[in-house]
Design a protein around this motif. Structure first.
Motif, short mmCIF file in Angstrom:
data_model
loop_
_atom_site.label_atom_id
_atom_site.label_comp_id
_atom_site.label_asym_id
_atom_site.label_seq_id
_atom_site.Cartn_x
_atom_site.Cartn_y
_atom_site.Cartn_z
N PHE A 163 76.86 15.98 -0.77
CA PHE A 163 75.99 16.66 0.18
C PHE A 163 74.82 15.75 0.51
O PHE A 163 74.57 14.75 -0.16
N LYS A 221 78.69 18.37 -4.37
CA LYS A 221 79.98 18.48 -3.66
C LYS A 221 81.13 17.97 -4.50
O LYS A 221 82.27 18.43 -4.35
N GLU A 281 74.11 22.99 -2.70
CA GLU A 281 74.40 21.91 -1.75
C GLU A 281 73.32 20.83 -1.75
O GLU A 281 72.78 20.45 -0.72
#
Length: 480
Positions: free
Chosen positions: A162, A194, A222
């Motif tokens: 991310f 991620k 995230e």
């Protein structure tokens, strides 16, 4: 036998059966090489000299054409069998092309037209089949390309990651002894990073990775791997309650209330109401003091006071499990007395390096008739009264069992929650004849064998604290 003709011997094939074709009959599905149609049959005779290798006298044919006759057609090449994949059925069109299984090829204009039409249909079918094959091949190439891209990304490309600092809020736990990869899995499962690989790449390249402590961490979803890693480092163990050695239960309760953002007095009420379910050993007689083991406790979202209290009692009980077997070498009856003495030592002392000498002083007083086997400790009386300031009335009140100026021996229970250093000192006291000690500062403790020497140190201490000194009792007073 069923199906056997009269006069036929069993096992002898009839004419026309397989292996015995009838005279002049073409075997089904097996055209005879050189077979001729009736129009092509000629009486068998020696070929004239002009006959070519193809069996036609082209000079004679030319002459016949000039005379208005019909040329002799060359023998057609025998057609191959066409099979559609079934054992007994032939492809439609094979029969027509050869004039049927038992007949001759139809060479009329209509027959040729039909064969031409069938050829066009066959061509269209073949063209469609080629298109399908081409599409399949193109799909295979595309799939292979996608697989190849994925393989490259997995083995040679950067891992998915991310960007930015993330949004929202989520809590993750770093467990004791967790490796960088295990932390990465926790982050990935919580939606923080991620991919695990993105986190481990950052972690492996930073020496601070090994310093990430177990605990509960408040992160965002995230986040880039580098942002998540930095957040773990900055939080230094995450949400936690750290209990130092020597606090008493009232002080511990206040810290729990503060950490869990509870109303003051909440944890004290829970401890009193649920004391029977906190896991105390029978020898504690329902007294939680001394069983709130000092260490670091991770704080999870929604944690309740009883959750922390149970962890503390469990830790303390496990630590004290072996004390009964070691108490005798310290001149004590059981492990609970070891705990009581250690709690006094922990509350009185400031410097752990002095604990072994302090432990010896306590044991000397318990065994000495010179001081009437009394400890003479302010800390025990202060614990029972809940305040630090003492007056003559407090010191002379023998009804208080924690008044070690009047009552000989140890008090009835611990006065704080000691740590490892204090317990080890009780079990391994230094050698000496001291009967007195006073902590002059966090780094200085003075030991004495006589009351005269000791009273001199006490007076110095009282003056430095702005208090008066009782020369008879040898302790500080509120009045100068």
């Amino acid at each position: 036998m069923q199906g056997q003709h009269p006069g036929q011997q069993q096992g002898q094939p009839m004419p026309g059966q397989q292996g015995q074709p009838m005279p002049g009959q073409q075997q089904p599905g097996r055209p005879q090489v050189g077979a001729q149609s009736p129009a092509q049959r000629r009486p068998q005779a020696a070929q004239p000299a002009g006959v070519g290798p193809d069996g036609i006298d082209w000079e004679a044919e030319a002459a016949a054409l000039e005379a208005g006759g019909h040329p002799v057609e060359a023998e057609p090449e025998p057609a191959e069998e066409e099979w559609d994949g079934h054992h007994d059925d032939y492809v439609e069109g094979a029969e027509d092309e050869q004039g049927g299984f038992l007949g001759e090829e139809d060479n009329s204009r209509e027959g040729k037209k039909k064969r031409k039409e069938k050829g066009k249909k066959s061509g269209r079918r073949n063209g469609g089949a080629c298109l399908v094959v081409a599409l399949v091949l193109m799909g295979g190439v595309a799939a292979g390309g996608w697989w190849g891209y994925g393989f490259y990304q997995d083995h040679f490309g950067p891992p998915p990651d991310f960007k930015g600092e993330g949004t929202g809020s989520v809590q993750i736990e770093v467990k004791q002894g967790a490796t960088g990869g295990q932390v990465g899995i926790s982050l990935k499962n919580a939606g923080v990073v991620k991919s695990v690989k993105a986190y481990t790449n950052v972690c492996d390249n930073d020496a601070k990775c090994k310093g990430i402590q177990p605990g509960f961490y408040a992160l965002k979803k995230e986040m880039s791997a580098s942002s998540a890693f930095q957040a773990l480092v900055d939080q230094a163990g995450g949400a936690a309650l750290v209990l130092p050695e020597g606090l008493n239960s009232t002080e511990v309760y206040a810290k729990i209330d503060d950490k869990l953002k509870l109303q003051k007095g909440t944890t004290a009420g829970v401890a009193k109401a649920q004391v029977a379910g906190l896991g105390l050993p029978p020898y504690a007689n329902g007294n939680i003091e001394g069983f709130l083991w000092p260490t670091r406790y991770n704080i999870a979202d929604g944690m309740k006071p009883e959750d922390l209290l149970k962890q503390m009692v469990k830790n303390a009980t496990e630590k004290y499990a072996s004390l009964d077997g070691e108490a005798s070498k310290a001149g004590l009856k059981n492990g609970y007395e070891v705990l009581i003495e250690a709690s006094i030592l922990q509350r009185e002392g400031n410097n752990p390096t002095d604990f072994a000498k302090m432990a010896r002083t306590i044991q000397n007083r318990l065994a000495s008739a010179t001081v009437n086997h009394t400890l003479g400790m302010d800390t025990t009386l202060q614990y029972a009264l809940g305040r630090k300031q003492l007056d003559k009335k407090d010191i002379q009140d023998g009804s208080n069992k924690y008044n070690t100026y009047i009552n000989p021996g140890l008090p009835p229970g611990p006065i704080s929650n000691p740590g490892d250093d204090a317990i080890k000192a009780v079990l391994n006291p230094a050698e000496g004849k001291w009967l007195y000690f006073i902590a002059m500062s966090p780094t200085r403790t003075e030991f004495s064998e006589t009351d005269k020497e000791h009273f001199g140190y006490v007076e110095q201490y009282c003056k430095a604290a702005g208090q008066g000194f009782d020369k008879v009792g040898g302790h500080c007073t509120t009045a100068k």
